[in-house]
Design a protein around this motif. Sequence first.
Motif, PDB file in Angstrom:
ATOM      1  N   PHE A 374       5.064  -4.671  70.383  1.00 16.82           N
ATOM      2  CA  PHE A 374       5.034  -4.873  68.937  1.00 16.82           C
ATOM      3  C   PHE A 374       3.643  -4.722  68.318  1.00 16.82           C
ATOM      4  O   PHE A 374       3.497  -4.117  67.257  1.00 16.82           O
ATOM      5  N   ILE A 375       2.623  -5.277  68.964  1.00 19.92           N
ATOM      6  CA  ILE A 375       1.287  -5.325  68.350  1.00 19.92           C
ATOM      7  C   ILE A 375       0.496  -4.035  68.551  1.00 19.92           C
ATOM      8  O   ILE A 375      -0.148  -3.554  67.615  1.00 19.92           O
ATOM      9  N   VAL A 376       0.545  -3.462  69.756  1.00 15.82           N
ATOM     10  CA  VAL A 376      -0.226  -2.235  70.035  1.00 15.82           C
ATOM     11  C   VAL A 376       0.139  -1.087  69.082  1.00 15.82           C
ATOM     12  O   VAL A 376      -0.766  -0.432  68.542  1.00 15.82           O
ATOM     13  N   PRO A 377       1.434  -0.799  68.825  1.00 16.92           N
ATOM     14  CA  PRO A 377       1.760   0.266  67.851  1.00 16.92           C
ATOM     15  C   PRO A 377       1.194  -0.021  66.458  1.00 16.92           C
ATOM     16  O   PRO A 377       0.807   0.904  65.739  1.00 16.92           O
ATOM     17  N   LEU A 378       1.138  -1.298  66.096  1.00 25.88           N
ATOM     18  CA  LEU A 378       0.580  -1.693  64.801  1.00 25.88           C
ATOM     19  C   LEU A 378      -0.896  -1.323  64.723  1.00 25.88           C
ATOM     20  O   LEU A 378      -1.360  -0.758  63.727  1.00 25.88           O
ATOM     21  N   LYS A 380      -2.541   0.863  66.814  1.00 24.03           N
ATOM     22  CA  LYS A 380      -2.733   2.307  67.053  1.00 24.03           C
ATOM     23  C   LYS A 380      -2.476   3.132  65.802  1.00 24.03           C
ATOM     24  O   LYS A 380      -3.118   4.163  65.574  1.00 24.03           O
ATOM     25  N   ASN A 381      -1.523   2.696  64.983  1.00 23.10           N
ATOM     26  CA  ASN A 381      -1.155   3.478  63.801  1.00 23.10           C
ATOM     27  C   ASN A 381      -1.948   3.115  62.555  1.00 23.10           C
ATOM     28  O   ASN A 381      -1.740   3.714  61.505  1.00 23.10           O
ATOM     29  N   TYR A 382      -2.845   2.140  62.666  1.00 20.26           N
ATOM     30  CA  TYR A 382      -3.598   1.706  61.482  1.00 20.26           C
ATOM     31  C   TYR A 382      -4.437   2.857  60.906  1.00 20.26           C
ATOM     32  O   TYR A 382      -4.396   3.129  59.709  1.00 20.26           O
ATOM     33  N   PHE A 383      -5.180   3.546  61.746  1.00 24.46           N
ATOM     34  CA  PHE A 383      -6.040   4.634  61.265  1.00 24.46           C
ATOM     35  C   PHE A 383      -5.236   5.909  60.992  1.00 24.46           C
ATOM     36  O   PHE A 383      -5.598   6.697  60.125  1.00 24.46           O
ATOM     37  N   LEU A 384      -4.116   6.069  61.721  1.00 24.85           N
ATOM     38  CA  LEU A 384      -3.262   7.239  61.505  1.00 24.85           C
ATOM     39  C   LEU A 384      -2.673   7.233  60.100  1.00 24.85           C
ATOM     40  O   LEU A 384      -2.648   8.268  59.421  1.00 24.85           O
ATOM     41  N   GLN A 385      -2.217   6.056  59.638  1.00 27.78           N
ATOM     42  CA  GLN A 385      -1.594   5.984  58.312  1.00 27.78           C
ATOM     43  C   GLN A 385      -2.602   6.267  57.194  1.00 27.78           C
ATOM     44  O   GLN A 385      -2.221   6.636  56.093  1.00 27.78           O
ATOM     45  N   LYS A 386      -3.900   6.092  57.486  1.00 26.12           N
ATOM     46  CA  LYS A 386      -4.914   6.402  56.474  1.00 26.12           C
ATOM     47  C   LYS A 386      -5.067   7.907  56.301  1.00 26.12           C
ATOM     48  O   LYS A 386      -5.364   8.398  55.217  1.00 26.12           O
ATOM     49  N   LYS A 387      -4.836   8.657  57.405  1.00 25.43           N
ATOM     50  CA  LYS A 387      -4.980  10.118  57.361  1.00 25.43           C
ATOM     51  C   LYS A 387      -3.672  10.797  56.989  1.00 25.43           C
ATOM     52  O   LYS A 387      -3.649  11.785  56.273  1.00 25.43           O
ATOM     53  N   GLU A 388      -2.572  10.278  57.539  1.00 26.44           N
ATOM     54  CA  GLU A 388      -1.266  10.915  57.356  1.00 26.44           C
ATOM     55  C   GLU A 388      -0.490  10.223  56.239  1.00 26.44           C
ATOM     56  O   GLU A 388      -0.813   9.116  55.832  1.00 26.44           O
ATOM     57  N   ASN A 389       0.560  10.875  55.786  1.00 19.09           N
ATOM     58  CA  ASN A 389       1.367  10.327  54.696  1.00 19.09           C
ATOM     59  C   ASN A 389       2.528   9.490  55.246  1.00 19.09           C
ATOM     60  O   ASN A 389       3.684   9.791  55.012  1.00 19.09           O
ATOM     61  N   ASN A 390       2.197   8.457  56.021  1.00 18.56           N
ATOM     62  CA  ASN A 390       3.254   7.577  56.532  1.00 18.56           C
ATOM     63  C   ASN A 390       2.950   6.115  56.217  1.00 18.56           C
ATOM     64  O   ASN A 390       3.261   5.218  56.974  1.00 18.56           O
ATOM     65  N   LYS A 391       2.340   5.893  55.046  1.00 15.95           N
ATOM     66  CA  LYS A 391       1.985   4.533  54.647  1.00 15.95           C
ATOM     67  C   LYS A 391       3.224   3.651  54.521  1.00 15.95           C
ATOM     68  O   LYS A 391       3.193   2.482  54.893  1.00 15.95           O
ATOM     69  N   ILE A 392       4.312   4.186  53.999  1.00 16.92           N
ATOM     70  CA  ILE A 392       5.501   3.368  53.742  1.00 16.92           C
ATOM     71  C   ILE A 392       6.136   2.908  55.058  1.00 16.92           C
ATOM     72  O   ILE A 392       6.561   1.763  55.181  1.00 16.92           O
ATOM     73  N   LEU A 419      10.116  -0.076  63.944  1.00 15.63           N
ATOM     74  CA  LEU A 419       9.186   0.459  64.949  1.00 15.63           C
ATOM     75  C   LEU A 419       9.577   1.885  65.337  1.00 15.63           C
ATOM     76  O   LEU A 419       8.707   2.756  65.478  1.00 15.63           O
ATOM     77  N   ILE A 420      10.869   2.144  65.481  1.00 19.17           N
ATOM     78  CA  ILE A 420      11.339   3.504  65.785  1.00 19.17           C
ATOM     79  C   ILE A 420      10.936   4.464  64.665  1.00 19.17           C
ATOM     80  O   ILE A 420      10.453   5.570  64.921  1.00 19.17           O
ATOM     81  N   ALA A 421      11.118   4.022  63.410  1.00 19.32           N
ATOM     82  CA  ALA A 421      10.736   4.864  62.262  1.00 19.32           C
ATOM     83  C   ALA A 421       9.241   5.165  62.288  1.00 19.32           C
ATOM     84  O   ALA A 421       8.817   6.284  61.974  1.00 19.32           O
ATOM     85  N   LEU A 422       8.439   4.182  62.686  1.00 15.68           N
ATOM     86  CA  LEU A 422       6.986   4.376  62.772  1.00 15.68           C
ATOM     87  C   LEU A 422       6.628   5.355  63.888  1.00 15.68           C
ATOM     88  O   LEU A 422       5.834   6.277  63.691  1.00 15.68           O
ATOM     89  N   LEU A 423       7.241   5.184  65.059  1.00 16.04           N
ATOM     90  CA  LEU A 423       6.945   6.041  66.206  1.00 16.04           C
ATOM     91  C   LEU A 423       7.426   7.474  66.004  1.00 16.04           C
ATOM     92  O   LEU A 423       6.827   8.413  66.526  1.00 16.04           O
ATOM     93  N   PHE A 424       8.511   7.637  65.238  1.00 13.78           N
ATOM     94  CA  PHE A 424       9.086   8.968  65.043  1.00 13.78           C
ATOM     95  C   PHE A 424       8.408   9.760  63.930  1.00 13.78           C
ATOM     96  O   PHE A 424       8.733  10.927  63.731  1.00 13.78           O
ATOM     97  N   PHE A 425       7.468   9.132  63.211  1.00 16.36           N
ATOM     98  CA  PHE A 425       6.819   9.856  62.111  1.00 16.36           C
ATOM     99  C   PHE A 425       6.144  11.133  62.608  1.00 16.36           C
ATOM    100  O   PHE A 425       6.310  12.205  62.042  1.00 16.36           O
TER     101      PHE A 425
END
Length: 435
Positions: A374-378, A380-392, A419-425
């Motif tokens: 649960f925590i590691v994906p949160l 890992k994706n923190y900086f990715l969401q700043k670059k990519e359009n997956n903020k929502i 979490l699946i929606a986040l990983l599948f972005f």
Amino acid sequence: MIQLKDVNNVKRSQLIHFIIIYLSLILLYRIESSPVKIMLTLIMILLSFKDKYIPFILLGASNYLPTVCGISQVIISILNMIILLIFKLIDTRRKMKFPFSYKETLLLLLMVIWSLITGIMNSDMSFFSSISTAFILWFITITYYTHYELDNKKVLQYCMIGLGTGIFLMILIKLNISGFVSNHIFRLAIGNRSDPNSTALLFCILSVYLFISFSTHLEKGNIKCILILIAFILSMITLFLTQSRGSLLCFGITIVIYLINKIDLRKKVNSKAILNTMLIMFILATTLILFPKMRDSLIEPLNSFIERINDAESSDGERLYLIKKSLYSFKNNPIVGISLNTFKENYGHVPHNTFCDYLVTNGVIGAIFFILFFIVPLLKNYFLQKKENNKIEYFCYFACCINILFYSASNEKIIYILLIALLFFKKNKQYSKEK
């Protein structure tokens, strides 16, 4: 070129489609007759042959809805996906691809095995049952995602449509319509199997989703932002009615971090967004002045929440006490843990914290699993969401993830879908480029 008449026909068709879905869900909540519930469930499954995203509406609404012949709505949505997968495989004559290439799937499978061992040793299989259902949901959902090549944002949208069923149910409860009642005397809890905190968890996620959607449409000057704003206000009213301090705090933290991430000093100030905001604020202020009853209906939930803070059923001291006792329990049983029932018998309540649930029931393995899964994906994706359009996707999961640290949510399945929606972005983005 698409004619305007064709577009209007499509919109009208979609509107009728969603009206049928919402009516079916509200009737499922209200009607006690098993044959009628079976019929309504079959209608939803038949509609899913036309719209492959409907199982996610059922998942979003699953907390509010009663079982059908003893089967939960989560299981029904899983069965719905299995039925559609079978028809898809027959139609395409393809072999089924299993999602064992995802490390999260293997991690979850290991947790299922470990919870079986701890369940047998502690003579309590309730945690194993919950994590097994989560694994089945995870496995089928990813398989369904892969074979139907689903659009990530649409999956999230349909989950939120399911969560939004609670807004209609809240209105019917507040209007004292026969058969629509809260499952808690003083606080709002929608559904026979829910409590105020589980209802609040759902509306915290929904409110984050609607806030970000409103912000996005406002910048574009899209008229949809008015409708989204109305939905957001109703969602926030429902969140206040649950009187859940933890969920409201999680909502506030999530929105503050979202706004901080959104600020980009290199970009010019969006004058259109500022003007649209001022216009909407003026319309809202005028409406509240002209319609005092509407103003009172907005103030009432806020007053109830303030009363809850001043005279809470359980103090924060009690929650700190339970966290301390969770650590004490872990210290005494660091490998296989104890059952939640044993913990409750010893200390008067289960931990008000999902991490502590894993710590108490599954020891160090449970704690490691929680952090990795649960925590590691949160993080890992923190900086990715700043670059990519997956903020929502990110912030809906973020709100859910921090919320379960205020609430024992071991039985909640919405976090797995988010979490699946986040990983599948990333996968969705790669697939779009290939197409």
